[in-house]
Structure formats: C-alpha cells, structure tokens
Motif scaffolding. Structure first.
Motif, short mmCIF file in Angstrom:
data_model
loop_
_atom_site.label_atom_id
_atom_site.label_comp_id
_atom_site.label_asym_id
_atom_site.label_seq_id
_atom_site.Cartn_x
_atom_site.Cartn_y
_atom_site.Cartn_z
N PRO A 1 0.82 -1.20 0.00
CA PRO A 1 0.00 0.00 0.00
C PRO A 1 0.85 1.25 0.00
O PRO A 1 2.02 1.23 0.40
N THR A 2 0.24 2.37 -0.46
CA THR A 2 0.96 3.63 -0.51
C THR A 2 1.42 4.02 0.89
O THR A 2 0.68 3.90 1.85
N GLY A 3 2.61 4.54 1.01
CA GLY A 3 3.12 4.93 2.32
C GLY A 3 4.62 4.81 2.37
O GLY A 3 5.19 4.49 3.39
N GLY A 4 5.30 5.07 1.26
CA GLY A 4 6.74 5.08 1.25
C GLY A 4 7.36 3.83 0.69
O GLY A 4 8.56 3.77 0.46
N ALA A 5 6.57 2.75 0.47
CA ALA A 5 7.13 1.52 -0.09
C ALA A 5 7.42 1.70 -1.57
O ALA A 5 6.82 2.53 -2.24
N ASP A 6 8.37 0.93 -2.08
CA ASP A 6 8.74 1.02 -3.48
C ASP A 6 7.67 0.43 -4.36
O ASP A 6 6.96 -0.51 -4.00
N LEU A 7 7.54 0.99 -5.57
CA LEU A 7 6.67 0.40 -6.57
C LEU A 7 7.29 -0.92 -7.04
O LEU A 7 8.51 -1.04 -7.14
N VAL A 8 6.46 -1.88 -7.33
CA VAL A 8 6.92 -3.15 -7.86
C VAL A 8 6.45 -3.27 -9.30
O VAL A 8 5.26 -3.11 -9.57
N PHE A 9 7.36 -3.49 -10.23
CA PHE A 9 7.03 -3.61 -11.64
C PHE A 9 7.05 -5.08 -12.04
O PHE A 9 7.98 -5.80 -11.70
N ARG A 10 6.03 -5.50 -12.74
CA ARG A 10 6.03 -6.84 -13.31
C ARG A 10 6.74 -6.77 -14.65
O ARG A 10 6.34 -6.02 -15.54
N THR A 11 7.81 -7.51 -14.82
CA THR A 11 8.55 -7.49 -16.07
C THR A 11 9.02 -8.89 -16.43
O THR A 11 9.41 -9.66 -15.54
N GLY A 12 8.99 -9.20 -17.69
CA GLY A 12 9.46 -10.49 -18.15
C GLY A 12 10.77 -10.40 -18.89
O GLY A 12 11.13 -11.31 -19.63
N ILE A 13 11.51 -9.31 -18.68
CA ILE A 13 12.74 -9.09 -19.46
C ILE A 13 13.96 -9.65 -18.73
O ILE A 13 14.66 -10.52 -19.24
N THR A 14 14.25 -9.13 -17.54
CA THR A 14 15.49 -9.50 -16.86
C THR A 14 15.23 -9.99 -15.44
O THR A 14 14.45 -9.38 -14.71
N LEU A 15 15.89 -11.07 -15.08
CA LEU A 15 15.88 -11.57 -13.71
C LEU A 15 17.32 -11.57 -13.20
O LEU A 15 18.22 -12.09 -13.86
N ILE A 16 17.54 -10.99 -12.03
CA ILE A 16 18.85 -11.03 -11.36
C ILE A 16 18.67 -11.88 -10.11
O ILE A 16 17.86 -11.56 -9.24
N ASP A 17 19.44 -12.96 -10.02
CA ASP A 17 19.23 -13.92 -8.94
C ASP A 17 20.52 -14.66 -8.64
O ASP A 17 21.15 -15.23 -9.53
N HIS A 18 20.94 -14.65 -7.38
CA HIS A 18 22.12 -15.39 -6.93
C HIS A 18 23.36 -15.08 -7.78
O HIS A 18 24.04 -15.98 -8.29
N ASP A 19 23.64 -13.79 -7.94
CA ASP A 19 24.84 -13.33 -8.64
C ASP A 19 24.88 -13.77 -10.11
O ASP A 19 25.95 -13.88 -10.72
N ARG A 20 23.71 -14.03 -10.68
CA ARG A 20 23.60 -14.30 -12.12
C ARG A 20 22.42 -13.50 -12.64
O ARG A 20 21.55 -13.08 -11.87
N TYR A 21 22.39 -13.29 -13.95
CA TYR A 21 21.22 -12.61 -14.49
C TYR A 21 20.83 -13.21 -15.83
O TYR A 21 21.65 -13.81 -16.52
N TYR A 22 19.55 -13.05 -16.14
CA TYR A 22 18.94 -13.78 -17.25
C TYR A 22 18.04 -12.86 -18.05
O TYR A 22 17.33 -12.02 -17.48
N TYR A 23 18.06 -13.02 -19.38
CA TYR A 23 17.07 -12.38 -20.24
C TYR A 23 16.00 -13.42 -20.56
O TYR A 23 16.29 -14.48 -21.11
N ARG A 24 14.77 -13.13 -20.19
CA ARG A 24 13.65 -14.03 -20.42
C ARG A 24 13.99 -15.47 -20.00
O ARG A 24 13.68 -16.44 -20.69
#
Length: 467
Positions: free
Chosen positions: A75-98
């Motif tokens: 909810p609104t109140g200082g928290a960051d917006l979360v974007f749904r994206t299917g382009i890039t995932l960054i996870d465990h020091d690796r990153y992925y396109y789709r």
C-alpha cells in the motif's frame, strides 16, 4: 451495503466486483486494492449510497493475469513500486534475459540477434539493423551543428531528437511500429557519431568498413515499405548477415585503431550484456515516459537524460581514468590510497545487486584475455581489485571491464558510456513495449507534502533594500 449488493451495483451490463471480491481475485488484502487504485492500475466507482467501491471485473482479472498473483503491491506509504517485467531476472549473482543466462546468450548470439529476440520473441540468426536515410541524414546534420567539445552523450541525445522529427509514424505505439522504429534508431545513433580522430574507417574481419557504410537503409518514399523509412526483409532489417553489425560500425566512432576479431568480439559481447539490467534509474525513467504514452524516441531520450548523470552512465569513465593512472604510476597501491584518503569510492568495484563479482565483468574479462593489447590494463584492473580487497571485500563490476576495453583500444574515457547508451537503447525499447501494454498513467505516486500548512498569508514582494 453488503458485498453481494456491491457486486450487483455499478454500470449496467458490466460485471462489478466489491472490494473484498477484487482482493480475493488478486490474492491481496483489501487495502492493497486501493493502493492499486491510487497508482492508476485499477479504476473504481463508488457504490450506490457512497459506501465502498466497485471494480470492473474484467479489469481486475487482467491485472491478476499481469501480476500472476505472485506478490502483492504494498500500500501507498513510502514503499517502493513493484514492476512486473518479463525481461530480466537477477538472482544469486547471475542474471537472465527471459529466463536464459545472459553470458550464454552473449557467447552464442550477437547484439542485434538478442535485441530482436527481446523485442519480438523470435531469434533471427544473422539479423542486421539499417538506418532510414532521412533519419540518419537529419541526425548527422544535427550532430554537425553541435560545438566541437560536445560529448558523445550530447550527440546521441541530439540524434534521437533529429531521428524522431524525421519519422512521421513515431506516434504509432503498436508493437510492430515501435519495433520498426527501434530497428532504425539504434543504427542511426551509431551512424551519426563522429569518427574517432585518425584515419577514417577501421579494419574488421573480412575487409575495411569506411565511415558511413553498412548503416544506412533505403530512403523514405516510394512503396509502402519505403514510406515507413525501412527496407530489407522487414522494417529496419537488412538481409540476414548482410553488412557489418552494430559493433563493427560503432568501433570506428570509439577509436582510430584498427579492430581485430577478438576486440570486436569483446565490444559486441559488451553491447549484449548491457542491453538491460532490471530497473536501473534510466530504465525507470523510460517506464514512466512510456506510461504516459510518449513515443519510442521520447522514451529513449528520457533514458539518455538520466544516463548522463554522474552516478549512472559516467561510472566507466571514472574507472578508465583510474586504470590509466595505475599504468602511469606502476601499480594500484598509490592510486587506491589516494581515492580512500580523499573519501572517494574506488571506481569499478562493487555492485548493490551482486555479492560477488559482477557476472558481466567476469564474461568480459575472459574475452579480454584473448586480446594482446589488453594484457597490461587487465593486470592493472586485477591489481586494483586485490589492493582494494585489503580495505573492503568488493569485487569488479562491469564498469571496470569496460575500462579495460577502452584503455587497451586507445578509446577516450567516455567510450564506456557510449557503449552503455547504445546497448541500453534496445533494453529501453523492450521496457517501453511492456509498459505500453499496461494501464496508461499507472505510474503516478503520491507526494507527501512537507511545506507550511495552509492558510498562509500572501507573500510580500521584495522591495528596495530587501535581500
């Protein structure tokens, strides 16, 4: 009013949901439903009697499909917006396109192939982009009018504006039109850059690439295809494998030195690795512009404007200057000491998204080992890492790897920023395509007013003797 009554209320003929029903469908709390409304992601109508709100059922279901019900938007109140994206995932020091490891992609496919795949979902081996002649001519004229001391980012920003003015279809935001514009824009940006000081052109595997060739496509006019400003086998695509790629055309704008196959491989891989990196500051600006349905050229302009900030695109230039100093002084110790003594962070080290080494740096360092001219800068970079590790355990990031490339190839300090900007243009377009498919103007955060509380007296004009 009961939930059942709210469900039946609303516009005639349209299924309406109560707040509780919408929350259940989205898998979130009722207050989060109103956070969606405040951010423009859902529309609401007051229920008859003014108690509660109702929501269009189809709109709620569409939002549920986009979000996948994986994570509630806070909810609104200082928290960051979360974007749904299917382009890039960054996870465990690796990153992925789709979902595909980017290092493997960059090893197997060139920049244009990966960009095309991100935009369309289709992999087209050997694809080449071509610049519309009118757009390229307009961009070159605009760049020629700039002061001689203008930086590369200045030229890129002006080129985007000129190319935009030359495209009468820029306001068509259909995916086909946006992708067609992107295929023409990337080579236009490269083709409008001035050649580096020295003999024009550069040697590439298979021959010489003179300035101004391999980048321009057919002029506007003539057939329907020509009216769009593109030719070849599709909008902005040259025949597969025809002509040099973006990396080969960009090289002469970065350095007067001839390009060998190994060096071009590093540059092309760097372009691919830098296409996207989740929601960096420039990409966030792009999403906001696209949410307002700005056309793709304006979207790229927004990204370039943020990229020019010293905390974003200019980072590789700082690493370049540091490496040059390390080479001149014969070691990293005095250079790192000077940075720490002045309270400055050591350029090219650390990344907030990676606990270990930036995977982009790891890939580029491996390729740079095959470039003889990179041996000394590469050793200097490793000296910086090991020296700084005595003070803080930071690892190399992609800016340090770009600095090794630029120093070894005799490029200026801003070369890394140029590579970054050209590469990221493709990623910005991919994000724009995602955002165009979302609810318009959904990215509308609410400000928290901290000024004087009203009512306040009218301000008094400053008169003679008043500071």
């Amino acid at each position: 009013m009961t939930d059942q009554g709210a469900h039946e209320a609303g516009t005639a003929g349209a299924e309406r949901l109560s707040t509780r029903e919408a929350a259940a469908l989205l898998g979130v709390k009722p207050e989060t439903v109103y956070a969606y409304v405040s951010r423009g992601q859902l529309g609401s109508v007051r229920a008859p009697g003014g108690r509660g709100s109702t929501f269009d059922a189809d709109e709620v279901r569409a939002l549920a499909r986009r979000s996948g019900r994986r994570e509630a938007v806070p909810p609104t109140g200082g928290a960051d917006l979360v974007f749904r994206t299917g382009i890039t995932l960054i996870d465990h020091d690796r990153y992925y396109y789709r979902g595909v490891d980017v290092g493997e992609l960059a090893h197997s496919h060139c920049y244009e192939e990966v960009a095309e795949w991100l935009w369309t979902g289709e992999l087209r081996p050997g694809v080449r982009f071509t610049a519309p002649e009118q757009a390229l001519a307009a961009a070159r004229r605009a760049v020629a009018a700039l002061p001689a001391h203008s930086g590369t980012t200045d030229r890129l920003r002006v080129s985007v504006i000129a190319a935009s003015a030359a495209d009468p279809l820029r306001f068509d935001l259909s995916p086909v039109s946006v992708i067609g514009a992107a295929r023409g824009l990337v080579p236009t940006l490269v083709g409008a850059l001035r050649p580096a000081a020295g003999p024009p052109g550069g040697t590439v595997p298979g021959g010489t690439v003179p300035q101004g060739t391999g980048i321009a496509g057919p002029a506007h006019g003539g057939t329907d295809e020509g009216a769009a400003g593109y030719g070849g086998t599709g909008p902005g695509i040259a025949a597969c494998g025809a002509g040099p790629g973006i990396a080969a055309c960009l090289w002469p704008a970065l350095t007067a030195r001839a390009a060998d196959a190994a060096s071009l491989a590093v540059l092309d891989t760097a372009l691919t690795l830098l296409i996207d990196h989740d929601l960096a500051a420039s990409t966030l600006a792009v999403r906001v512009a696209a949410s307002a349905h700005a056309h793709p050229y304006a979207v790229v302009s927004a990204g370039l404007g943020v990229l020019e900030g010293p905390l974003h695109g200019a980072a590789s230039g700082l690493a370049h200057r540091m490496l040059r100093e390390v080479l001149e002084r014969g070691g990293a110790a005095p250079v790192v000491a000077d940075h720490l003594r002045a309270g400055r962070r050591v350029p090219g080290l650390g990344h907030r998204l990676y606990g270990g080494e930036d995977p982009r740096a790891r890939v580029l360092f491996g390729l740079l080992e095959e470039v003889p001219e990179a041996a000394a800068p590469l050793a200097a970079a490793r000296d910086v890492v090991s020296t700084a590790a005595r003070h803080t355990p930071l690892h190399a990031n992609v800016d340090l790897a770009l600095a090794v490339l630029s120093v070894s190839a005799g490029m200026p300090a801003e070369a890394g920023e140029t590579v970054f900007a050209v590469a990221r243009t493709a990623g910005w377009i991919a994000h724009a395509l995602e955002e165009y498919a979302e609810r318009p103007l959904r990215l509308r955060p609410r400000g928290q007013y901290t000024g004087p509380r009203p009512p306040q007296a009218l301000p008094r004009p400053a008169g003679p003797g008043r500071a």
